[in-house]
Design an enzyme around this catalytic site. Structure first.
Site, PDB file in Angstrom:
ATOM      1  N   GLU A   1       2.634  74.645  21.854  1.00 13.30           N
ATOM      2  CA  GLU A   1       2.006  73.179  22.081  1.00 13.30           C
ATOM      3  C   GLU A   1       2.354  72.243  20.728  1.00 13.30           C
ATOM      4  OE1 GLU A   1      -1.765  73.002  24.685  1.00 13.30           O
ATOM      5  OE2 GLU A   1      -2.259  72.901  22.657  1.00 13.30           O
TER       6      GLU A   1
ATOM      7  N   HIS B   1       9.638  99.406  28.636  1.00 15.06           N
ATOM      8  CA  HIS B   1      10.005 100.105  29.709  1.00 15.06           C
ATOM      9  C   HIS B   1       9.942  99.002  30.968  1.00 15.06           C
ATOM     10  CE1 HIS B   1       9.848 104.321  28.238  1.00 15.06           C
ATOM     11  NE2 HIS B   1       9.213 103.567  27.202  1.00 15.06           N
TER      12      HIS B   1
ATOM     13  N   LYS C   1      -3.303  67.040  34.323  1.00 15.70           N
ATOM     14  CA  LYS C   1      -4.718  66.742  34.183  1.00 15.70           C
ATOM     15  C   LYS C   1      -4.880  65.388  35.065  1.00 15.70           C
ATOM     16  CE  LYS C   1      -6.260  68.276  29.521  1.00 15.70           C
ATOM     17  NZ  LYS C   1      -6.799  67.777  28.274  1.00 15.70           N
TER      18      LYS C   1
END
Ligand code: PA5
Length: 447
Positions: free
Chosen positions: A289, A310, A424
């Site tokens: 961010e 793995h 948003k």
């Protein structure tokens, strides 16, 4: 001289750049250090976190500790409601410091911390309510802006449950809000309901707030020593603020930006202890961010080794060569398990009898580092002596400081996050929030 609590080893990165390139990058990092320290860079009004460890008021610590010991008596479960920087530091600390099987082994005397408001899953919320029906609870609701949808939705539901269960004033005694000193819906709601509140300082943004009441309160309520955490951070504050080419934050920022410039676009934070899984999540938010802007920024990723050797190990060893690794290495595990000799040796493991599991882990770490370097993956190693409150505090501060320098090296404002607003706006429009009608009709045409 201040003893260095964090060791940075760049041996595994050096084959991927020249000494001259590194010296130039250090010069850039030093200039970004000056920008950060002079509070003249972009977003400088959000650099209050630089002084948190040394300037945290002892009265605040005492007040937090008092609440922790009071809630220990009344709450089996404490819900921490928040998203992004309002929960990841707490989650990172609690996971790093807790027994891996605390939930199965049972009560350590302190409330169990659970989280809400960090997703919009109705299923998660319903299941959380099942728990709260059965357990005596309290809640810490955290939002710097006081307007973030996810925690606001969760809090509305939890508040209603508390009021039904404990009555209005009983609920108010079990709810604490951590928010802005004057702005936002959470602040006004808390004032009108009479909740105790703690303030997130104006000059500290969400992802840099773990050493404010955002992290300190829930970490103390979980039973951990926040004084030690602040002491560790304070040691790092002294060290980081000294500057110089030996400063670990400058060395780390210089190396990672140099690798980025040389085409290594993805940084993988590696651990060899699953307790650090959420520390990596905190780190990813901090760097992602802060740096991912204006078409720039290293993509922060993480793996848990040896588990992910793995799964992701194949790609890291052999896939596209755009990666570098930063290994967060813990010197000494708190506990260990011995591998004993076995007469039949049916599993063929007698060759490691007498060694401990951690000794095997260390050899896996060293072997993997060398294999990945040979495969073209530069390696930065960051180590601390052990995983405790002190070292965690120093790691939080170290990475925040390095992140500030790193972002300035890319000429980016480390302290805003405009890109988060786009989802948003669309979500509000699709949920028919007043004021978003035009956007709603545009979006609906695209569906
Ligand atoms: O780092 C940040 O500022 C963000 O990730 C915020 O922490 C997150 O969006 C939550 O915001 P708030 O605390 O205002 O609810």
């Amino acid at each position: 001289m201040i003893e260095n609590v964090i060791q940075i080893d760049l041996k595994g990165a050096k084959p991927f750049f020249t000494d001259k390139e590194y010296a130039e990058s250090v010069t850039d990092a030093l200039s970004s250090f000056d920008t950060l320290m002079s509070s003249k860079g972009r977003g400088a009004e959000f650099t209050g976190w630089l002084n948190l460890p040394s300037q945290t008021d002892k009265k605040l610590i005492k007040e937090i500790e008092k609440i922790a010991s009071e809630w220990k008596m009344i709450a089996e479960v404490v819900v921490v409601i928040g998203i992004g920087g309002s929960y990841l530091g707490t989650k990172a600390a609690i996971e790093s410091l807790s027994h891996s099987f605390r939930l199965q082994i049972g009560n350590n005397g302190w409330p169990t911390i659970v989280f809400a408001g960090h997703n919009l899953s109705g299923e998660y919320m319903s299941e959380l309510m099942d728990l709260l029906q059965k357990r005596e609870s309290a809640a810490i609701v955290i939002s710097k802006s006081g307007t973030t949808t996810e925690p606001a939705v969760a809090f509305r539901i939890i508040k209603e449950h508390f009021e039904n269960k404990y009555g209005k004033s009983g609920a108010a005694a079990r709810i604490i809000a951590v928010t802005d000193s004057s702005k936002g819906a959470l602040k006004s709601l808390s004032d009108s309901e009479g909740y105790k509140t703690f303030v997130i300082p104006d000059d500290v943004g969400g992802r840099y707030s773990v050493l404010t009441p955002v992290g300190l309160l829930p970490i103390a309520v979980a039973g951990f020593n926040i004084r030690e955490m602040l002491d560790g951070a304070s040691r790092m504050e002294n060290l980081c603020k000294k500057g110089g080419a030996d400063n670990p934050a400058i060395r780390y920022a210089a190396a990672r930006n140099l690798l980025y410039g040389n085409g290594k676009k993805i940084e993988i934070l590696v651990n060899y202890n699953p307790k650090l899984t959420f520390f990596s999540e905190w780190w990813k938010q901090l760097f992602g961010e802060s740096e991912g802007k204006e078409g720039k920024g290293i993509f922060p990723a993480s793996v848990n080794f040896t588990t992910d050797l793995h799964s992701m190990g194949q790609y890291i060893q052999d896939g596209e060569r755009i990666l570098f690794e930063t290994v967060l290495s813990i010197g000494k595990a708190e506990r260990d398990s011995m591998i004993r000799a076995n007469e039949d040796n049916l599993d063929g493991l007698n060759y490691i009898s007498g060694k401990t599991v951690e000794q095997c882990n260390k050899m896996a770490e060293i072997g993997t580092r060398l294999a990945h370097i040979d495969g073209g993956v530069p390696n930065i190693a960051i180590s601390v002596e052990k995983l405790d409150e002190f070292n965690l505090g120093s790691l939080f501060y170290f990475f925040e400081f390095a992140c500030g320098i790193s972002a300035y090296m890319l000429d980016i404002n480390p302290f805003d996050q405009q890109g988060v607003e786009d989802y948003k706006k669309n979500m509000f429009a699709l949920l028919d929030k007043p004021g978003y009608e035009e956007l709603a009709s545009k979006l609906k045409k695209r569906l």
